[in-house]
Design a protein around this motif. Structure first.
Motif, PDB file in Angstrom:
ATOM      1  N   LEU A  45      -5.176  29.394 -29.982  1.00 56.19           N
ATOM      2  CA  LEU A  45      -5.449  28.870 -31.327  1.00 56.19           C
ATOM      3  C   LEU A  45      -5.250  27.361 -31.411  1.00 56.19           C
ATOM      4  O   LEU A  45      -5.922  26.671 -32.174  1.00 56.19           O
ATOM      5  CB  LEU A  45      -4.537  29.559 -32.340  1.00 56.19           C
ATOM      6  CG  LEU A  45      -4.885  30.991 -32.715  1.00 56.19           C
ATOM      7  CD1 LEU A  45      -3.733  31.636 -33.473  1.00 56.19           C
ATOM      8  CD2 LEU A  45      -6.161  31.047 -33.547  1.00 56.19           C
ATOM      9  N   ALA A  46      -4.310  26.844 -30.635  1.00 53.64           N
ATOM     10  CA  ALA A  46      -3.944  25.423 -30.730  1.00 53.64           C
ATOM     11  C   ALA A  46      -4.705  24.532 -29.763  1.00 53.64           C
ATOM     12  O   ALA A  46      -4.435  23.327 -29.704  1.00 53.64           O
ATOM     13  CB  ALA A  46      -2.443  25.273 -30.493  1.00 53.64           C
ATOM     14  N   GLN A  47      -5.657  25.078 -29.016  1.00 48.52           N
ATOM     15  CA  GLN A  47      -6.343  24.308 -27.990  1.00 48.52           C
ATOM     16  C   GLN A  47      -6.934  23.019 -28.565  1.00 48.52           C
ATOM     17  O   GLN A  47      -7.750  23.050 -29.474  1.00 48.52           O
ATOM     18  CB  GLN A  47      -7.471  25.144 -27.372  1.00 48.52           C
ATOM     19  CG  GLN A  47      -7.892  24.717 -25.978  1.00 48.52           C
ATOM     20  CD  GLN A  47      -6.806  24.985 -24.944  1.00 48.52           C
ATOM     21  OE1 GLN A  47      -6.135  25.996 -24.977  1.00 48.52           O
ATOM     22  NE2 GLN A  47      -6.629  24.067 -24.027  1.00 48.52           N
ATOM     23  N   ASP A  48      -6.445  21.874 -28.053  1.00 44.57           N
ATOM     24  CA  ASP A  48      -6.948  20.539 -28.429  1.00 44.57           C
ATOM     25  C   ASP A  48      -6.817  20.250 -29.928  1.00 44.57           C
ATOM     26  O   ASP A  48      -7.552  19.420 -30.473  1.00 44.57           O
ATOM     27  CB  ASP A  48      -8.410  20.365 -27.998  1.00 44.57           C
ATOM     28  CG  ASP A  48      -8.586  20.485 -26.493  1.00 44.57           C
ATOM     29  OD1 ASP A  48      -7.784  19.879 -25.759  1.00 44.57           O
ATOM     30  OD2 ASP A  48      -9.509  21.187 -26.046  1.00 44.57           O
ATOM     31  N   ALA A  49      -5.885  20.904 -30.598  1.00 44.00           N
ATOM     32  CA  ALA A  49      -5.715  20.694 -32.034  1.00 44.00           C
ATOM     33  C   ALA A  49      -5.194  19.293 -32.329  1.00 44.00           C
ATOM     34  O   ALA A  49      -4.387  18.741 -31.578  1.00 44.00           O
ATOM     35  CB  ALA A  49      -4.755  21.732 -32.611  1.00 44.00           C
ATOM     36  N   ASP A  50      -5.650  18.723 -33.418  1.00 44.84           N
ATOM     37  CA  ASP A  50      -5.112  17.442 -33.875  1.00 44.84           C
ATOM     38  C   ASP A  50      -3.689  17.624 -34.383  1.00 44.84           C
ATOM     39  O   ASP A  50      -2.843  16.749 -34.196  1.00 44.84           O
ATOM     40  CB  ASP A  50      -6.001  16.865 -34.981  1.00 44.84           C
ATOM     41  CG  ASP A  50      -7.351  16.443 -34.451  1.00 44.84           C
ATOM     42  OD1 ASP A  50      -7.457  15.318 -33.952  1.00 44.84           O
ATOM     43  OD2 ASP A  50      -8.299  17.256 -34.502  1.00 44.84           O
ATOM     44  N   VAL A  51      -3.441  18.757 -35.025  1.00 49.71           N
ATOM     45  CA  VAL A  51      -2.091  19.089 -35.496  1.00 49.71           C
ATOM     46  C   VAL A  51      -1.842  20.572 -35.262  1.00 49.71           C
ATOM     47  O   VAL A  51      -2.678  21.419 -35.601  1.00 49.71           O
ATOM     48  CB  VAL A  51      -1.910  18.781 -36.998  1.00 49.71           C
ATOM     49  CG1 VAL A  51      -0.538  19.228 -37.478  1.00 49.71           C
ATOM     50  CG2 VAL A  51      -2.097  17.296 -37.276  1.00 49.71           C
ATOM     51  N   LEU A  52      -0.698  20.880 -34.686  1.00 50.43           N
ATOM     52  CA  LEU A  52      -0.231  22.257 -34.539  1.00 50.43           C
ATOM     53  C   LEU A  52       1.030  22.424 -35.374  1.00 50.43           C
ATOM     54  O   LEU A  52       2.003  21.685 -35.198  1.00 50.43           O
ATOM     55  CB  LEU A  52       0.076  22.562 -33.070  1.00 50.43           C
ATOM     56  CG  LEU A  52       0.923  23.820 -32.789  1.00 50.43           C
ATOM     57  CD1 LEU A  52       0.200  25.076 -33.265  1.00 50.43           C
ATOM     58  CD2 LEU A  52       1.274  23.912 -31.300  1.00 50.43           C
ATOM     59  N   VAL A  53       1.012  23.385 -36.283  1.00 52.23           N
ATOM     60  CA  VAL A  53       2.200  23.726 -37.073  1.00 52.23           C
ATOM     61  C   VAL A  53       2.769  25.018 -36.497  1.00 52.23           C
ATOM     62  O   VAL A  53       2.101  26.057 -36.500  1.00 52.23           O
ATOM     63  CB  VAL A  53       1.855  23.914 -38.560  1.00 52.23           C
ATOM     64  CG1 VAL A  53       3.112  24.273 -39.352  1.00 52.23           C
ATOM     65  CG2 VAL A  53       1.208  22.645 -39.122  1.00 52.23           C
ATOM     66  N   HIS A  54       3.981  24.929 -35.988  1.00 52.36           N
ATOM     67  CA  HIS A  54       4.584  26.053 -35.267  1.00 52.36           C
ATOM     68  C   HIS A  54       5.983  26.320 -35.812  1.00 52.36           C
ATOM     69  O   HIS A  54       6.745  25.394 -36.093  1.00 52.36           O
ATOM     70  CB  HIS A  54       4.681  25.710 -33.778  1.00 52.36           C
ATOM     71  CG  HIS A  54       4.873  26.890 -32.867  1.00 52.36           C
ATOM     72  ND1 HIS A  54       5.967  27.727 -32.942  1.00 52.36           N
ATOM     73  CD2 HIS A  54       4.111  27.362 -31.845  1.00 52.36           C
ATOM     74  CE1 HIS A  54       5.865  28.667 -32.007  1.00 52.36           C
ATOM     75  NE2 HIS A  54       4.749  28.471 -31.331  1.00 52.36           N
TER      76      HIS A  54
END
Length: 312
Positions: free
Chosen positions: A221-230
């Motif tokens: 889901l986070a592949q190359d994301a500008d922002v990851l909220v975890h």
């Protein structure tokens, strides 16, 4: 495009952190707000911002634990009293429709707008000309999802000032040049659209995960994301406890960000055990693996610029 954190706590409300809710503000993009989770007290948090409930057009629920959904009935009801007339879409696991409709029925709440429920399964859950939203099943004991919001690429902007300098007036010619076509002017001069259209902008990617153990689905889901909220419910020494309770540690969140090549990691779902310096220590722990990490506080606003607009 901005993220505004309305609640960053885990489990129960605390004086310094309300339970989970995140607003994705798309006011410039589509004059709308998308909400991710809606824990108890979310509408009270909204009152301390400039978000208008009538601007909320979609609510994405990650899972059906109370600290992520108990604020829904109140917000839905208040939205009707505050001028909300546009339909509201609610996405979430199977059961979200029953929960909301039962609350509204028992309280005899009548809305001035329609509700549409989309009970999600892994894959694309929404797509239009601007955005595509996908979800994947995480690992939380209860059915829990993460959402990936992908903005479609933007065409380059027509360089109007340069065309005006050439004496070309706004009209059909502008439209043809915008499409990259070659145009022959009345004077016989040939103008190539590609010479007067700026560089295209790659769409932004925002990934917001529900509660979860560390899992490959998060990396996808986070592949190359500008922002990851975890989520980051536990510190780096509590991996065994995190696994037992189906949550993640600071290091595990950072490992997901690193493996997915995300550009920025935001930690949330913070236990009330962590106050002041202890909370900052969680941020530092994640930074040991993924330097571009920030721990969210209630009412933090995170701007998400295009990559060619990033500031030093």
């Amino acid at each position: 495009m901005e993220l505004e954190f309305l609640g960053t706590g885990a489990g129960v409300p605390a004086k310094h952190r309300n339970v989970t809710s995140i607003a994705l503000r798309l006011l410039d993009e589509r004059n709308a707000v998308w909400l991710f989770d809606c824990g108890e007290g979310t509408q009270m948090q909204i009152l301390r911002t400039n978000i208008r409930p009538r601007k909320i057009e979609k609510i994405f629920i990650t899972h059906l634990h109370g600290d992520h959904i108990f604020g829904l009935p109140g917000l839905i009801s208040s939205r009707s009293f505050q001028g909300g007339m546009e339909p509201l879409e609610i996405y979430g696991p199977v059961g979200i429709k029953q929960f909301v409709l039962n609350a509204l029925k028992i309280s005899q709440t009548r809305l001035a707008y329609s509700l549409k429920f989309i009970e999600v399964t892994p894959g694309v859950v929404f797509s239009d000309s601007q955005f595509t939203v996908t979800c994947e099943l995480l690992d939380h004991g209860i059915e829990s999802y993460g959402y990936r919001v992908v903005e479609h690429d933007h065409d380059g902007e027509l360089q109007v000032a340069k065309l005006l300098e050439l004496g070309i007036k706004p009209g059909p010619i502008f439209g043809q040049l915008k499409k990259g076509k070659t145009v022959t002017l009345a004077t016989g001069e040939i103008i190539k659209g590609s010479d007067y259209v700026g560089q295209a902008k790659k769409g932004r990617i925002v990934t917001i995960l529900g509660d979860t153990r560390i899992t490959n689905a998060s990396v996808k889901l986070a592949q190359d994301a500008d922002v990851l909220v975890h989520e980051s419910t536990f510190n780096k020494t509590e991996a065994k406890m995190a696994r037992n309770y189906y949550h993640s540690t600071t290091h595990q969140a950072a490992e997901v960000a690193k493996a997915s090549r995300a550009k920025r990691l935001i930690l949330t779902h913070i236990s009330a055990r962590y106050l002041a310096q202890d909370a900052l220590n969680l941020e530092k722990e994640a930074q040991e693996i993924f330097p571009n990490t920030k721990i969210a506080k209630d009412f933090d606003i995170i701007e998400i610029p295009f990559q060619n607009e990033l500031k030093d």
